[in-house]
Design a protein around this motif. Sequence first.
Motif, mmCIF file in Angstrom:
data_model
loop_
_atom_site.group_PDB
_atom_site.id
_atom_site.type_symbol
_atom_site.label_atom_id
_atom_site.label_comp_id
_atom_site.label_asym_id
_atom_site.label_seq_id
_atom_site.Cartn_x
_atom_site.Cartn_y
_atom_site.Cartn_z
ATOM 1 N N UNK A 26 0.683 -1.099 -0.233
ATOM 2 C CA UNK A 26 -0.357 -0.011 0.039
ATOM 3 C C UNK A 26 1.502 1.129 -0.064
ATOM 4 N N UNK A 27 2.074 0.931 -0.148
ATOM 5 C CA UNK A 27 2.926 2.495 0.538
ATOM 6 C C UNK A 27 3.215 2.665 -1.416
ATOM 7 N N UNK A 28 2.406 2.065 -2.082
ATOM 8 C CA UNK A 28 2.680 2.345 -3.502
ATOM 9 C C UNK A 28 1.521 3.535 -3.870
ATOM 10 N N UNK A 29 0.385 3.580 -2.814
ATOM 11 C CA UNK A 29 -0.408 4.232 -2.878
ATOM 12 C C UNK A 29 0.149 5.574 -2.449
ATOM 13 N N UNK A 30 0.767 5.730 -1.883
ATOM 14 C CA UNK A 30 1.033 7.668 -0.954
ATOM 15 C C UNK A 30 1.463 8.267 -1.923
ATOM 16 N N UNK A 31 0.710 8.789 -2.793
ATOM 17 C CA UNK A 31 1.417 9.680 -4.115
ATOM 18 C C UNK A 31 2.017 11.109 -3.039
ATOM 19 N N UNK A 32 3.549 11.295 -3.932
ATOM 20 C CA UNK A 32 3.722 13.054 -3.424
ATOM 21 C C UNK A 32 3.274 14.016 -4.596
ATOM 22 N N UNK A 33 2.528 14.667 -3.829
ATOM 23 C CA UNK A 33 2.204 15.882 -4.870
ATOM 24 C C UNK A 33 3.028 16.598 -5.997
ATOM 25 N N UNK A 34 2.779 17.679 -6.618
ATOM 26 C CA UNK A 34 4.038 17.668 -7.638
ATOM 27 C C UNK A 34 4.185 18.799 -6.523
ATOM 28 N N UNK A 35 5.805 19.655 -6.987
ATOM 29 C CA UNK A 35 5.999 20.927 -6.584
ATOM 30 C C UNK A 35 5.026 22.108 -7.104
ATOM 31 N N UNK A 36 4.583 22.409 -5.798
ATOM 32 C CA UNK A 36 4.270 23.800 -5.855
ATOM 33 C C UNK A 36 4.056 24.607 -5.019
ATOM 34 N N UNK A 37 3.176 25.845 -4.682
ATOM 35 C CA UNK A 37 3.906 26.729 -3.203
ATOM 36 C C UNK A 37 3.206 25.873 -2.597
ATOM 37 N N UNK A 38 2.052 25.644 -2.141
ATOM 38 C CA UNK A 38 1.174 25.047 -1.215
ATOM 39 C C UNK A 38 1.394 23.659 -1.300
#
Lengths: 217, 217, 217, 217
Positions: free
Chosen positions: B35-47
Motif C-alpha cells: 500500500x505504500x505505493x498508494x502514498x502519492x507525492x504531489x507535484x512541487x507547488x507553493x502549497x
Amino acid sequence: MSDAGPPDRRRVLSLRTSRMEALSDGIFAIASTLLVLDLAVPAVQPDVAQRLVDQWPIYLAYLVSFATIGQAWLGHSVITEYLDRADSILLRLNLVLLFFVSVLPFPTHMLAAYFSSENAERIAVTVYGLNLLAINGFTSVLWHYAVGEHLVSQDRSDADLRALTSKLDPSLISYAVVIGIGLVVPKIAVALYLLIALFVIIPFRAVARLVRRGTRS
Amino acid sequence: MSDAGPPDRRRVLSLRTSRMEALSDGIFAIASTLLVLDLAVPAVQPDVAQRLVDQWPIYLAYLVSFATIGQAWLGHSVITEYLDRADSILLRLNLVLLFFVSVLPFPTHMLAAYFSSENAERIAVTVYGLNLLAINGFTSVLWHYAVGEHLVSQDRSDADLRALTSKLDPSLISYAVVIGIGLVVPKIAVALYLLIALFVIIPFRAVARLVRRGTRS
Amino acid sequence: MSDAGPPDRRRVLSLRTSRMEALSDGIFAIASTLLVLDLAVPAVQPDVAQRLVDQWPIYLAYLVSFATIGQAWLGHSVITEYLDRADSILLRLNLVLLFFVSVLPFPTHMLAAYFSSENAERIAVTVYGLNLLAINGFTSVLWHYAVGEHLVSQDRSDADLRALTSKLDPSLISYAVVIGIGLVVPKIAVALYLLIALFVIIPFRAVARLVRRGTRS
Amino acid sequence: MSDAGPPDRRRVLSLRTSRMEALSDGIFAIASTLLVLDLAVPAVQPDVAQRLVDQWPIYLAYLVSFATIGQAWLGHSVITEYLDRADSILLRLNLVLLFFVSVLPFPTHMLAAYFSSENAERIAVTVYGLNLLAINGFTSVLWHYAVGEHLVSQDRSDADLRALTSKLDPSLISYAVVIGIGLVVPKIAVALYLLIALFVIIPFRAVARLVRRGTRS
C-alpha cells in the motif's frame, strides 16, 4: 539407474533444501499478491457501485490466479517435504518452475482485460492454459528428477513415492483438451479453469466435517 | 472427536509447518507493504505542505490496513506456535485465509479514495468490514480445525487450548454490528475500525511499563 | 525488575522468534526493493544519456534509502541473535518498528521529487529525518524491552548486553541536530544522511583488509 | 592469515546466517518477480495478437533478467551452504551485493525500452553489463572474505574450497570483453547475455539424462 559424474563431485554439490524453499515461498507469495495492484478503484460517481460490480472479470481472474498459484504451491510443498537434499540441477529445474510461476500474473491480466472480446479472449485463454501446463509439467519433472537421483528421504516407502507420483503427474491430456476447447469456445475453458481452481482451493471435505461436528455438538 | 479416514492415509499427508509459515509470512509482509505505493507525492507547488496534509485519509487507510494485517499476523503466529504438524486440508484452509489477507489492499484503497463521498464511503466501509470478518473468521476456522484434528502439540494443556480458543474466536456479533453501523453512518464505522487497529498495534501495557521503569531509574 | 502479570500467564504467551524474524525479513526486503519501481526509464530521444544523468537525485534517494533500511536490518538482526524467546508485547513493538520501515519509501520518494525546490525539499528532509528517528528509536525500545523482560539468551554476559545497548541506543540528540539543520539548509542535511548511509553500508575495514591481503600475496 | 581485532570482540559479533539468508531470498524473489509488472497488456484491437508478438523484447528482457538473478542466487546459495557463521562485515558485503541485485530491474527495463534505437540500446547494454559485473564481482568478494576470515564450516576440505573459488571467481576479463563488444555492436552483446542466461538456467544435462531414461524404460 546410472549416475553421471564421479561420486565425490556429487557430494560437493549436495545442498540443504532450506534456501530453495525460501526463494520458492517468496516467489509464490509475490506472484499471488502482486495482482491486487490490478484491482482498480473507479473514481467517485453516482453509479460507483455499478462500476465496481462491472469489474467482475478482474476479481474472477484474481481468484483463479490465486487458486492456481496456491495449487502449485501445495504440490511444491509436498515435494520438498519428501526431499532430503538438493543438487545443483534440481535447483535449476526449480528456477525454471519458478519462472513460470512468476510470469502467471501476465496471462491472468490478459484474461481479465480480454473478457469482452471473443478473439482476444481466445488468445488469453490459450496463453493462460499453456502457462498452467508449464507449471504443472515442471512440478512433475522436479519430482521425477528427485526420485530418479535418490534425493528423497530414505524413510519414505516405495508405496509413498508411487502415491505421490500418481498425484503430481500432470494430466497432460486433460490440459491439452481444455486448451483445445479454449480455441473453439474460450468462455467454456474459463469456466473449466475456474471450476478446477475452486475445486482445489476450497477444502470441501473440511467444510463438510466442520458442519457435521457443529451439528453434533 | 472422531477422525475420518484411515490412519495410514493421514500419516502420508502429515507435513512440516515451515513452508506454510514461510508462505504466510511472505503474503502478510507483501500485503502490508504494497500500500505504500498508494502514498502519492504531489507535484512541487507553493502549497505542497497543504497538499500533503490534505492526503490524510490515505495515510489513515495505510495505518488501519497495516494494523489490521499486523493483528491477523499475531493471531496466525500464535496458532502456528501451537501446531505440531499440518495436513493438506489445513494448508488449504490457510490458503483461503491468505487469499483474504492478500486482497485487503483493495478495500483499503477504496476506503482512502471514497472518503469524501458518503455514498461511495458506505460501500467501501462495508466491503472493508466484510474483508475483516473473513480474515478473522478463517483464522478461527483454522484453529478449530487444528484442534479438532489433533494437529496441535501434545505438550499443550487443555486449559491452554481453551484460553487461545476464547481469544481467537471472532466476536462475529460485534463485527456484524460495526458493519451495520457502517451502512448508516460510515464515518463512525471508520472511527471504530481505527480504534480497534490502534488498540491492537499499540502495546499500551509495554509503554506504561517502560515509563514506570524510566521514572524509577 | 518487577514483572507485571502472573508467571503462568506469561508462559502461555512465550513464543519462538522464527516467525517474527521471517515477517521482518520480508518487510525489510520489500521496502528496500520496491523503490526500484520509481527508477523511470526516459523515452528514446537524441539526448537520452543526458536525461538518464539528470535523474541522479532519484538514484541518490534509492541509494540512501537502501542503505538506511540495510542499517536498520543490521541492528534488528543483532537483536534477534540475542533473543531467546518473544512475548506478545515484543511482537507488537516489532510491528510498530516494521510500520516505520514499510513507510520509508514514501519520504524517500519525496526526497527525490522535491530536490529542485528548496521549500518542498525542507519538508521532505524533515519527514525523512523523523522517519529515521522513529526507526532507530523503536529499534532501541525493542532491545530495552527484551533485556528488561529477560527475553535474551541466558548465555550472554552482562558485558555483552551493555556493549550492544551502547551501540543500539539511538544518538537521539545527533538526529535532532540533523533534523534541525535540515530546517535551515536542507541540502546539508541530505549530504549528512548520505554520509551516514555510505558510512554504514560500505565496510571500509573489510575493503582495507582485502587490499592489504591482495598487495601481500 | 593475520586476523585484525582481538578475538573476544569477534566472538560477540559472530552471528547465525539464517537472517542473512532470509533477507537475501526475499530480495532475490522480489527482484526476479517485480518485472512482471512491465509486461503490459495491449488494449483490445483487431490486431491484438500482432501487438502481443511485437512486445517480444520485453519478454526477452524478462527472461534474461530472471535467469541472471537465478544464476546469482545459485552462487549465493552455495556460499551460504559452506558458511558456518557470519560477522558484521560479511553482512554488510552481502547488503552491497543485494543492492546490485535489487537494482537490476532498472537496466533490464532499459534493455526492453531501448531495443529499437541503436544509440539508446548501447547505453542500456553497457549499464546492464556493469550491473552484471557488480553482482558477480561482489559474490566473489563475499566468498573470498568468508574464506579469509575462517567463517566457512570446518568440515570442508581445502580442495572443496578451492573448487568453489575457481567456480565463483568472476571471469572479469570475459565480462569486460562483452561490455566492450556492447559499445560497438549492442545487439551482439544482448545475444551473448541471452546465451549466458539460457546456458545457466536450462539444466542441459538433466534434460539429456531424463530423455535417456525415458527412451530406456
